[in-house]
Scaffold this active site. Structure first.
Site, PDB file in Angstrom:
ATOM      1  CB  ALA A   1      29.718 -68.531  -7.067  1.00  0.00           C
ATOM      2  CE1 TYR A   2      37.170 -67.782  -3.464  1.00  0.00           C
ATOM      3  CE2 TYR A   2      37.596 -65.500  -4.065  1.00  0.00           C
ATOM      4  CZ  TYR A   2      37.939 -66.635  -3.359  1.00  0.00           C
ATOM      5  OH  TYR A   2      39.040 -66.619  -2.542  1.00  0.00           O
ATOM      6  CB  ALA A   3      32.529 -61.739  -5.971  1.00  0.00           C
TER       7      ALA A   3
ATOM      8  CB  SER B   1      31.167 -67.145  -1.137  1.00  0.00           C
ATOM      9  OG  SER B   1      32.475 -67.071  -1.690  1.00  0.00           O
TER      10      SER B   1
END
Length: 250
Positions: A154-156, A158
């Site tokens: 998710a972080y990557a 985003s």
């Protein structure tokens, strides 16, 4: 050239960590600053940074909620007298679970805060800056705008989106006096990375790849934030600038 006297800035997620470091840098360069944050620490941070020099205000708001972030932005704008020259979209969250362990709701929360809120605030700020015919927007990308990382779907995703948002907005607004750039911090010694610090395998692997020989600090982002917020960077736009101690080129 690097003087920000008289400039008005909004920095999200600035009660601590990287956001606080950048807000302090802008303030030291002469800017009036709003700290827009959900944390109760925002008031104390604003009081400390604003003890001397230009005013520093705290505006509390939940950037994970569309209505609340618009209200918070309008309050921030009012505190600054209806003008904003600098926006730093720093607020972000991370969920370090493997894909198969990450519920859809957790994915959606990361996306809402890290990319949807950033887009929304760019849009709200852009309305003001387009009328002013000038402005500086600084988004927070990441090493994971370039690489995939581990347990970071998710972080990557985003932060990859932040890089592309920055480039696209730059294309739209560069000819209208607004520069849109992004800072991509390397591995930083902040509370967001406390789990990684405690990882007996990953921590030494990451550290060994940093040519500078250390993890970064909030103070390491002050110079680049002031540079991108100042007239010194007026012909730089659409750039994703790593501040990583050389991690990417190792």
């Amino acid at each position: 050239m690097f003087d920000l006297t008289g400039k008005k800035a909004i920095v999200t997620g600035a009660s601590r960590g990287l956001g606080r470091g950048m807000a302090a840098g802008l303030h030291q360069a002469g800017a009036e600053v709003v700290i827009l944050d959900i944390s109760d620490e925002a008031e104390a941070t604003a009081s400390e940074l604003g003890a001397s020099g230009p005013s520093v205000y705290a505006v509390k708001g939940n950037l994970g909620d569309k209505t609340e972030r618009e209200r918070a932005f309008q309050e921030a704008l009012e505190r600054l007298g209806g003008r904003v020259d600098i926006l730093i979209n720093n607020a972000g969250v991370h969920d370090r679970r493997a894909c198969m362990d990450l519920p859809l709701e957790a994915w959606e929360l990361v996306m809402e805060i890290n990319i949807n809120a950033a887009y929304h605030l760019c849009k709200l700020t852009g309305e003001v800056m387009l009328e002013q015919r000038r402005g500086k927007i600084i988004n927070m990308a990441s090493m994971l705008s370039f690489i995939g990382g581990f347990n970071a779907t998710a972080y990557a995703a985003s932060k990859g989106a932040i890089a592309q948002l920055t480039k696209s907005l730059s294309n739209e607004w560069a000819g209208k006096g607004i520069q849109v750039n992004a800072i991509a911090p390397g591995y930083m010694d902040t509370s967001m990375n406390k789990d990684l610090h405690a990882d007996a395998v990953r921590y030494p692997q990451v550290t060994a790849r940093i040519p500078a020989g250390r993890w970064g600090t909030p103070e390491d982002l002050q110079g680049i934030a002031v540079f991108l917020a100042s007239e010194a960077s007026s012909y730089i736009t659409g750039a994703i600038i790593p501040v990583d101690g050389g991690y990417l080129v190792r």
